[in-house]
Design a protein around this motif. Sequence first.
Motif, mmCIF file in Angstrom:
data_model
loop_
_atom_site.group_PDB
_atom_site.id
_atom_site.type_symbol
_atom_site.label_atom_id
_atom_site.label_comp_id
_atom_site.label_asym_id
_atom_site.label_seq_id
_atom_site.Cartn_x
_atom_site.Cartn_y
_atom_site.Cartn_z
ATOM 1 N N LYS A 1 0.841 -1.186 0.000
ATOM 2 C CA LYS A 1 0.000 0.000 0.000
ATOM 3 C C LYS A 1 0.875 1.235 0.000
ATOM 4 N N GLY A 2 0.292 2.329 -0.515
ATOM 5 C CA GLY A 2 0.968 3.606 -0.437
ATOM 6 C C GLY A 2 1.570 4.023 -1.766
ATOM 7 N N LYS A 3 2.120 5.232 -1.772
ATOM 8 C CA LYS A 3 2.686 5.807 -2.969
ATOM 9 C C LYS A 3 4.184 5.546 -2.992
ATOM 10 N N GLU A 4 4.672 4.942 -4.096
ATOM 11 C CA GLU A 4 6.087 4.663 -4.221
ATOM 12 C C GLU A 4 6.845 5.881 -4.744
ATOM 13 N N ASP B 1 1.083 4.774 -8.190
ATOM 14 C CA ASP B 1 0.268 4.652 -6.988
ATOM 15 C C ASP B 1 -0.227 3.221 -6.917
ATOM 16 N N ASN B 2 0.085 2.539 -5.825
ATOM 17 C CA ASN B 2 -0.362 1.164 -5.617
ATOM 18 C C ASN B 2 -1.173 1.114 -4.335
ATOM 19 N N SER B 3 -2.325 0.505 -4.388
ATOM 20 C CA SER B 3 -3.123 0.315 -3.188
ATOM 21 C C SER B 3 -4.014 -0.890 -3.400
ATOM 22 N N GLY B 4 -4.653 -1.335 -2.344
ATOM 23 C CA GLY B 4 -5.516 -2.495 -2.504
ATOM 24 C C GLY B 4 -6.255 -2.843 -1.234
ATOM 25 N N GLY B 5 -6.945 -3.959 -1.256
ATOM 26 C CA GLY B 5 -7.707 -4.407 -0.113
ATOM 27 C C GLY B 5 -7.877 -5.907 -0.146
ATOM 28 N N ASP C 1 -12.288 -10.382 -3.919
ATOM 29 C CA ASP C 1 -11.274 -10.623 -2.896
ATOM 30 C C ASP C 1 -9.920 -10.111 -3.375
ATOM 31 N N ASN C 2 -9.140 -9.613 -2.448
ATOM 32 C CA ASN C 2 -7.728 -9.311 -2.692
ATOM 33 C C ASN C 2 -7.504 -8.504 -3.969
ATOM 34 N N TYR C 3 -7.957 -7.252 -3.981
ATOM 35 C CA TYR C 3 -7.770 -6.422 -5.165
ATOM 36 C C TYR C 3 -6.547 -5.533 -5.016
ATOM 37 N N THR C 4 -5.996 -5.142 -6.160
ATOM 38 C CA THR C 4 -4.834 -4.254 -6.205
ATOM 39 C C THR C 4 -5.111 -3.167 -7.228
ATOM 40 N N TYR C 5 -4.909 -1.914 -6.851
ATOM 41 C CA TYR C 5 -5.026 -0.778 -7.768
ATOM 42 C C TYR C 5 -3.617 -0.294 -8.082
ATOM 43 N N ASN C 6 -3.412 0.063 -9.352
ATOM 44 C CA ASN C 6 -2.111 0.569 -9.763
ATOM 45 C C ASN C 6 -2.324 1.689 -10.772
ATOM 46 N N LYS C 7 -1.597 2.775 -10.603
ATOM 47 C CA LYS C 7 -1.595 3.841 -11.599
ATOM 48 C C LYS C 7 -0.155 4.179 -11.907
ATOM 49 N N THR C 8 0.198 4.026 -13.179
ATOM 50 C CA THR C 8 1.535 4.366 -13.653
ATOM 51 C C THR C 8 1.360 5.231 -14.886
ATOM 52 N N PHE C 9 1.748 6.490 -14.761
ATOM 53 C CA PHE C 9 1.568 7.466 -15.824
ATOM 54 C C PHE C 9 0.100 7.503 -16.233
ATOM 55 N N SER C 10 -0.246 7.165 -17.492
ATOM 56 C CA SER C 10 -1.648 7.264 -17.925
ATOM 57 C C SER C 10 -2.418 5.947 -17.775
ATOM 58 N N LEU C 11 -1.766 4.895 -17.319
ATOM 59 C CA LEU C 11 -2.410 3.590 -17.191
ATOM 60 C C LEU C 11 -2.904 3.352 -15.772
ATOM 61 N N GLU C 12 -4.223 3.156 -15.638
ATOM 62 C CA GLU C 12 -4.822 2.760 -14.363
ATOM 63 C C GLU C 12 -5.271 1.316 -14.494
ATOM 64 N N SER C 13 -5.094 0.547 -13.430
ATOM 65 C CA SER C 13 -5.568 -0.831 -13.476
ATOM 66 C C SER C 13 -6.024 -1.286 -12.095
ATOM 67 N N SER D 1 -11.096 -20.415 -8.615
ATOM 68 C CA SER D 1 -10.651 -19.024 -8.490
ATOM 69 C C SER D 1 -10.602 -18.353 -9.852
ATOM 70 N N LEU D 2 -11.041 -17.105 -9.875
ATOM 71 C CA LEU D 2 -11.012 -16.301 -11.089
ATOM 72 C C LEU D 2 -10.165 -15.064 -10.820
ATOM 73 N N ALA D 3 -9.195 -14.804 -11.689
ATOM 74 C CA ALA D 3 -8.357 -13.603 -11.608
ATOM 75 C C ALA D 3 -8.713 -12.701 -12.785
ATOM 76 N N ILE D 4 -8.923 -11.417 -12.497
ATOM 77 C CA ILE D 4 -9.278 -10.453 -13.539
ATOM 78 C C ILE D 4 -8.424 -9.201 -13.363
ATOM 79 N N VAL D 5 -7.875 -8.702 -14.474
ATOM 80 C CA VAL D 5 -7.135 -7.435 -14.500
ATOM 81 C C VAL D 5 -7.853 -6.523 -15.475
ATOM 82 N N LEU D 6 -8.279 -5.362 -14.989
ATOM 83 C CA LEU D 6 -8.979 -4.356 -15.800
ATOM 84 C C LEU D 6 -8.066 -3.143 -15.931
ATOM 85 N N GLY D 7 -7.787 -2.723 -17.150
ATOM 86 C CA GLY D 7 -6.883 -1.590 -17.350
ATOM 87 C C GLY D 7 -7.460 -0.559 -18.288
ATOM 88 N N ALA D 8 -7.134 0.698 -18.029
ATOM 89 C CA ALA D 8 -7.541 1.807 -18.891
ATOM 90 C C ALA D 8 -6.332 2.699 -19.117
#
Length: 138
Positions: A19-22, A27-31, A58-70, A128-135
């Motif tokens: 968690k937190g800003k590197e 920006d990486n965060s999750g729950g 369950d167990n999600y991760t948010y990531n933002k690097t430049f213009s890519l959010e996922s 188990s199903l893993a999904i990654v959504l990116g914009a």
Amino acid sequence: MKKSMFCMLLALLVIGCGKGKENDDTDNSGGMKGTTWAALVTEHPFLGDFPAYDNIIDNYTYNKTFSLESVAFFDYDCDKAEYAKYAGKLEAAGFEANPNMPSETSAIYSKTTESADLSVSMAYTTGSLAIVLGADAN
């Protein structure tokens, strides 16, 4: 390029992020457990461009690097029908499956909108199903 990018994002999901800003560009965060789609869309509005995922997340991760959010997440308690159901929702929403990745348990989808290039990577295995959504903003 997009295929390797989402393979990397899927690897981050499996490994996990702190968690937190590197730094200023990432920006990486999750729950952990019990998150709903509505709660994630409130926290990360770009997810409104994707079809809703109806089960508990369950167990999600948010990531933002430049213009890519996922957002990457697991559903640890589902069957293969949930994979097919979400794939159907993606196709109904205009997402196109990558023809180079035919599989009954994994897929990559993409869609271009006025504001972003959207991508979905998903894989199902043994309950188990893993999904990654990116914009990636245009």
